[in-house]
Motif scaffolding. Structure first.
Motif, PDB file in Angstrom:
ATOM      1  N   ALA A 188     -22.349  19.796  24.594  1.00  0.00           N
ATOM      2  CA  ALA A 188     -23.443  19.171  23.527  1.00  0.00           C
ATOM      3  C   ALA A 188     -22.985  20.268  22.233  1.00  0.00           C
ATOM      4  CB  ALA A 188     -24.904  20.061  23.940  1.00  0.00           C
ATOM      5  N   PHE A 189     -22.832  19.346  21.225  1.00  0.00           N
ATOM      6  CA  PHE A 189     -22.204  19.856  20.086  1.00  0.00           C
ATOM      7  C   PHE A 189     -23.154  19.542  18.704  1.00  0.00           C
ATOM      8  CE2 PHE A 189     -18.726  19.994  22.609  1.00  0.00           C
ATOM      9  CZ  PHE A 189     -17.941  20.809  22.228  1.00  0.00           C
ATOM     10  N   GLU A 190     -23.528  20.461  17.843  1.00  0.00           N
ATOM     11  CA  GLU A 190     -24.164  20.236  16.634  1.00  0.00           C
ATOM     12  C   GLU A 190     -23.253  19.858  15.857  1.00  0.00           C
ATOM     13  OE1 GLU A 190     -26.789  22.553  13.382  1.00  0.00           O
ATOM     14  OE2 GLU A 190     -26.313  23.635  14.938  1.00  0.00           O
ATOM     15  N   LEU A 191     -23.845  18.614  15.035  1.00  0.00           N
ATOM     16  CA  LEU A 191     -22.857  17.925  13.901  1.00  0.00           C
ATOM     17  C   LEU A 191     -23.546  18.798  12.780  1.00  0.00           C
ATOM     18  CD1 LEU A 191     -21.304  14.938  13.403  1.00  0.00           C
ATOM     19  CD2 LEU A 191     -23.372  14.972  11.899  1.00  0.00           C
ATOM     20  N   THR A 192     -22.609  19.532  12.012  1.00  0.00           N
ATOM     21  CA  THR A 192     -23.245  20.419  11.152  1.00  0.00           C
ATOM     22  C   THR A 192     -22.162  20.429   9.758  1.00  0.00           C
ATOM     23  OG1 THR A 192     -24.073  22.683  10.411  1.00  0.00           O
ATOM     24  CG2 THR A 192     -22.456  22.544  12.266  1.00  0.00           C
ATOM     25  N   LYS A 193     -22.443  21.205   8.791  1.00  0.00           N
ATOM     26  CA  LYS A 193     -21.695  21.542   7.548  1.00  0.00           C
ATOM     27  C   LYS A 193     -20.957  20.242   7.278  1.00  0.00           C
ATOM     28  CE  LYS A 193     -23.140  25.743   8.207  1.00  0.00           C
ATOM     29  NZ  LYS A 193     -24.417  25.462   8.016  1.00  0.00           N
ATOM     30  N   MET A 194     -21.545  19.205   6.941  1.00  0.00           N
ATOM     31  CA  MET A 194     -21.257  18.140   6.360  1.00  0.00           C
ATOM     32  C   MET A 194     -21.299  18.123   5.013  1.00  0.00           C
ATOM     33  SD  MET A 194     -21.670  13.730   7.104  1.00  0.00           S
ATOM     34  CE  MET A 194     -21.144  13.977   8.722  1.00  0.00           C
ATOM     35  N   ALA A 195     -20.236  18.033   4.077  1.00  0.00           N
ATOM     36  CA  ALA A 195     -20.580  17.845   2.683  1.00  0.00           C
ATOM     37  C   ALA A 195     -19.389  17.107   2.203  1.00  0.00           C
ATOM     38  CB  ALA A 195     -20.323  19.391   2.192  1.00  0.00           C
ATOM     39  N   VAL A 196     -19.370  16.383   1.022  1.00  0.00           N
ATOM     40  CA  VAL A 196     -18.208  15.445   0.447  1.00  0.00           C
ATOM     41  C   VAL A 196     -18.461  16.259  -1.145  1.00  0.00           C
ATOM     42  CG1 VAL A 196     -18.045  13.324  -0.442  1.00  0.00           C
ATOM     43  CG2 VAL A 196     -18.723  13.792   1.893  1.00  0.00           C
ATOM     44  N   LEU A 197     -17.234  16.202  -1.688  1.00  0.00           N
ATOM     45  CA  LEU A 197     -17.076  16.368  -3.147  1.00  0.00           C
ATOM     46  C   LEU A 197     -18.291  15.445  -3.966  1.00  0.00           C
ATOM     47  CD1 LEU A 197     -13.275  16.480  -3.875  1.00  0.00           C
ATOM     48  CD2 LEU A 197     -15.013  18.368  -4.047  1.00  0.00           C
ATOM     49  N   PRO A 198     -18.686  16.366  -4.913  1.00  0.00           N
ATOM     50  CA  PRO A 198     -19.629  15.121  -5.947  1.00  0.00           C
ATOM     51  C   PRO A 198     -19.370  14.162  -6.415  1.00  0.00           C
ATOM     52  CG  PRO A 198     -19.945  17.784  -6.355  1.00  0.00           C
ATOM     53  CD  PRO A 198     -18.744  17.615  -5.471  1.00  0.00           C
ATOM     54  N   ASN A 199     -18.081  14.079  -6.719  1.00  0.00           N
ATOM     55  CA  ASN A 199     -17.460  12.965  -7.507  1.00  0.00           C
ATOM     56  C   ASN A 199     -16.985  11.805  -6.598  1.00  0.00           C
ATOM     57  OD1 ASN A 199     -15.002  14.335  -6.743  1.00  0.00           O
ATOM     58  ND2 ASN A 199     -14.268  14.037  -8.590  1.00  0.00           N
ATOM     59  N   GLN A 200     -17.081  12.324  -5.110  1.00  0.00           N
ATOM     60  CA  GLN A 200     -16.730  11.315  -4.079  1.00  0.00           C
ATOM     61  C   GLN A 200     -17.937  10.615  -3.386  1.00  0.00           C
ATOM     62  OE1 GLN A 200     -13.415  10.269  -3.671  1.00  0.00           O
ATOM     63  NE2 GLN A 200     -13.221  11.279  -5.615  1.00  0.00           N
TER      64      GLN A 200
END
Length: 154
Positions: A72-84
């Motif tokens: 069981a894994f938490e999908l977390t800390k997803m982030a994308v560059l603002p200009n992308q």
């Protein structure tokens, strides 16, 4: 674009992308700073994973799978560059995590979010995540929804 696993050279990108996202939509909690500053201690050493979307050696986005219990894994800390943003990089990272989870026989992925992020909730549902009851001791003050994706063993 390619998706690659964590390497120490990407540690600052992991921190910077997530802090920017949090400051744009919410605020950075102490728990976030601890995890983002010490990904080895909090994510990798306990059995988790961090992935990066790269193009021409530039980090466009990132996501982590934080091990909570066996399978069981938490999908977390997803982030994308603002200009992308808007280029489906987050969705490609999400699909990569789901495929990775299936290949590695995970039981489930789950995530915490906030219902004000309507587009994100829509995308999670599109990928098969369903809302489940959120426990009382949620690690994030900003979370008001928990979702999970269970995998059927074959």
């Amino acid at each position: 674009m390619k998706i690659v696993p964590y390497e120490p050279q990407y540690a600052q990108d992991f921190y910077d992308l997530n802090v920017e996202w949090l400051e744009t939509y919410f605020y950075v909690e102490d728990f976030d700073r601890d995890v983002l500053s010490n990904p080895d201690k909090y994510i990798l050493n306990p059995g988790g994973h961090i992935f990066f979307a790269l193009e021409n050696n530039i980090v466009l986005g990132t996501v982590a799978l934080l091990k909570k219990e066996e399978g069981a894994f938490e999908l977390t800390k997803m982030a994308v560059l603002p200009n992308q943003r808007g280029k489906k990089i987050g969705q490609k990272l999400m699909q990569y995590c789901i495929d990775f989870a299936k290949r590695n026989n995970f039981k489930k992925l789950f995530l915490y979010s906030n219902t004000k992020l309507e587009n994100a909730i829509y995308i999670y549902r599109k990928f098969g995540f369903v809302e489940v009851e959120q426990e009382a001791d949620v690690p994030y003050e900003r979370s008001d929804i928990k979702m999970e994706l269970k995998f059927i063993k074959r």
